[in-house]
Design a protein around this motif. Structure first.
Motif, mmCIF file in Angstrom:
data_model
loop_
_atom_site.group_PDB
_atom_site.id
_atom_site.type_symbol
_atom_site.label_atom_id
_atom_site.label_comp_id
_atom_site.label_asym_id
_atom_site.label_seq_id
_atom_site.Cartn_x
_atom_site.Cartn_y
_atom_site.Cartn_z
ATOM 1 N N LYS A 285 0.821 -1.221 0.000
ATOM 2 C CA LYS A 285 0.000 0.000 0.000
ATOM 3 C C LYS A 285 0.854 1.269 0.000
ATOM 4 C CE LYS A 285 -4.728 -0.722 1.510
ATOM 5 N NZ LYS A 285 -4.971 -2.042 1.042
ATOM 6 N N ASP A 289 0.845 4.186 -2.818
ATOM 7 C CA ASP A 289 0.345 5.512 -2.460
ATOM 8 C C ASP A 289 0.666 6.536 -3.546
ATOM 9 O OD1 ASP A 289 -1.052 5.092 -0.195
ATOM 10 O OD2 ASP A 289 0.568 5.562 1.194
ATOM 11 N N ARG A 292 -2.238 6.423 -5.656
ATOM 12 C CA ARG A 292 -3.390 7.054 -5.005
ATOM 13 C C ARG A 292 -3.306 8.579 -5.042
ATOM 14 N NH1 ARG A 292 -2.553 3.537 -0.896
ATOM 15 N NH2 ARG A 292 -3.898 1.736 -0.798
ATOM 16 N N GLU A 293 -2.106 9.106 -4.908
ATOM 17 C CA GLU A 293 -1.951 10.561 -4.826
ATOM 18 C C GLU A 293 -1.662 11.204 -6.178
ATOM 19 O OE1 GLU A 293 0.267 12.158 -1.656
ATOM 20 O OE2 GLU A 293 -0.385 10.654 -0.210
ATOM 21 N N LEU A 319 -6.887 -1.050 -9.646
ATOM 22 C CA LEU A 319 -7.002 0.397 -9.406
ATOM 23 C C LEU A 319 -8.293 0.711 -8.653
ATOM 24 C CD1 LEU A 319 -5.770 1.884 -12.813
ATOM 25 C CD2 LEU A 319 -4.585 1.996 -10.620
ATOM 26 N N LEU A 322 -7.898 -0.010 -5.097
ATOM 27 C CA LEU A 322 -7.088 1.026 -4.448
ATOM 28 C C LEU A 322 -7.848 2.348 -4.337
ATOM 29 C CD1 LEU A 322 -3.707 0.351 -6.299
ATOM 30 C CD2 LEU A 322 -4.119 -0.041 -3.869
ATOM 31 N N GLY A 323 -9.066 2.388 -4.880
ATOM 32 C CA GLY A 323 -9.881 3.605 -4.836
ATOM 33 C C GLY A 323 -9.428 4.658 -5.821
ATOM 34 N N CYS A 324 -8.845 4.212 -6.966
ATOM 35 C CA CYS A 324 -8.292 5.160 -7.942
ATOM 36 C C CYS A 324 -9.021 5.130 -9.291
ATOM 37 C CB CYS A 324 -6.814 4.856 -8.201
ATOM 38 S SG CYS A 324 -5.801 4.906 -6.729
ATOM 39 N N SER A 325 -10.154 4.444 -9.345
ATOM 40 C CA SER A 325 -10.809 4.239 -10.642
ATOM 41 C C SER A 325 -11.400 5.526 -11.231
ATOM 42 C CB SER A 325 -11.904 3.180 -10.524
ATOM 43 O OG SER A 325 -12.783 3.492 -9.464
ATOM 44 N N LYS A 327 -9.929 8.529 -11.166
ATOM 45 C CA LYS A 327 -8.882 9.520 -11.476
ATOM 46 C C LYS A 327 -8.786 9.762 -12.985
ATOM 47 C CE LYS A 327 -5.685 8.971 -7.613
ATOM 48 N NZ LYS A 327 -5.699 10.366 -7.176
#
Length: 416
Positions: A285, A289, A292-293, A319, A322-325, A327
């Protein structure tokens, strides 16, 4: 004078085992085993044989059926008789402690599954303290539910409770269960310590990210071995380790880039892969990051791979986890120089398959679907790299103006 004879170290030999099920047809199993062979090669093993079995689902005790296990056992015996020792048997799915124990008892060789093989490669590739800590944490998490098989020689010993009242049999009042619990406690303590260490590393990384100034962050993401590091080297003119092996990059590398008058940060991240265990994603993780950022994700795809569309889905799924879909993102199809297709004969009336699709047809299809967020390049042959720079400049500038509307850090572009 004593002479030293340097003997060549032989690579370990491996057998691969996969299942053909209702959810995974023969072609898919072959492709998974191809990938497993590439993983084995990356780890330093040579594949000598493959075994597959058509079943509804994996056997709960031995993964494959009894007959297939006998067939594998006979092959190992025959090879040993011919002075060709088999070093290990690698299974394409994650095995339970019970399955590993039963298979080991039957085959009498080292047993690995896809997860333990990936962990082995990760351990081999880890260079920094961050990566080594993450790998160690993932290894302990993998080991914990399989701990019992390490103590099978003590499994009969249940630890009687002293003279008279204990349930343990005479001569078997021992430390079996106590030893297992002791090991479990040691591993749990180690996991807690590693998590604390990663939290500290996380804080350092967060501080580093905050100190990078007001610049847009771009992250290269994608399936393993699609050419992210090669693209990173081309764009940033840096020397990031790139090799035709799986998981060549474990540590995230961040470089400052300037295109025309625009500075931004470009990050190269660890590649994703099918059947990647959740524990492994959790352990990494802090490395992820950067994803993520990131303000923009550049999804690199190996278009020469026969099943690149499924690889896209695997990356998109990871993705999403990871909560990045949501972006902003763009797709870069790499390795166009290696793309091949089969021309259909004019009199061939069979349905067209994906092997018959030309690069131009693929380009038109994806360009129609993705508009201007889709590029076709070859990092190795440096094809269409200028176009990639132009599109990156355009996308990063848009994001920069949105995020930092009053920022004078953006260099002025003076026209003569």
């Amino acid at each position: 004078m004593k002479e030293f004879v340097i003997s060549e170290v032989k690579a370990e030999t491996a057998i691969l085992v996969g299942l053909i099920t209702q959810d995974q047809d023969e072609a898919k199993t072959k492709e998974y085993l191809d990938e497993l062979e590439f993983l084995a090669d990356t780890a330093g093993a040579v594949t000598v044989k493959r075994f597959t079995q058509k079943v509804n689902s994996a056997n709960q005790t031995t993964y494959v059926g009894k007959g297939k296990l006998e067939e594998i056992k006979q092959y190992i015996i025959d090879e040993e008789d011919a002075d060709r020792e088999i070093g290990m048997v690698i299974f394409d799915d994650e095995l339970s402690a019970k399955q590993i124990r039963n298979i080991e008892n039957e085959l009498k060789v080292k047993i690995l599954d896809r997860t333990s093989l990936i962990l082995d490669i990760f351990a081999m590739r880890a260079q920094t303290a961050n990566a080594k800590t993450q790998v160690e944490l993932a290894q302990y998490r993998y080991m914990l539910p399989r701990l019992q098989r390490l103590w099978t020689h003590l499994e009969r010993q249940r630890g009687g409770s002293g003279s008279g009242g204990g349930k343990g049999s005479v001569g078997l009042r021992g430390p079996g269960e106590t030893q297992l619990e002791m090991d479990r406690r040691i591993i749990l303590q180690r996991i807690t310590l590693l998590k604390q260490r990663l939290t500290e590393i996380d804080k350092q990384k967060t501080t580093q990210r905050k100190n990078r100034g007001r610049m847009i962050r771009v992250a290269l993401v994608g399936y393993t071995n699609v050419g992210k590091s090669t693209i990173m080297n081309l764009l940033s003119k840096s020397e990031v380790f790139a090799e035709n092996k799986l998981f060549a990059t474990l540590d995230t590398t961040v470089r400052k880039m300037v295109i025309d008058n625009l500075p931004f940060l470009l990050a190269d991240t660890v590649g994703f892969i099918r059947k990647l265990p959740t524990d492994l994603v959790d352990s990494f993780k802090s490395t992820l990051d950067e994803v993520r950022e990131a303000d923009l994700l550049v999804h690199v795809v190996d278009i020469s791979h026969p099943d690149f569309e499924e690889q896209i889905k695997v990356v998109e799924k990871t993705l999403s986890e990871l909560g990045c879909s949501d972006k902003p993102s763009m797709i870069v199809f790499n390795k166009i120089d290696a793309y091949t297709w089969v021309d259909k004969e004019p009199d061939d009336l069979t349905p067209m398959t994906k092997e018959n699709v030309t690069l131009d047809e693929l380009r038109r299809t994806w360009m129609a679907k993705m508009n201007d967020s889709c590029l076709f390049i070859s990092a190795r042959e440096k094809m269409n790299i200028d176009e990639l720079r132009e599109v990156l400049y355009k996308r990063v500038r848009e994001l920069h103006v949105q995020k930092y509307p009053y920022n004078d850090f953006l260099y002025q572009d003076y026209e003569e």
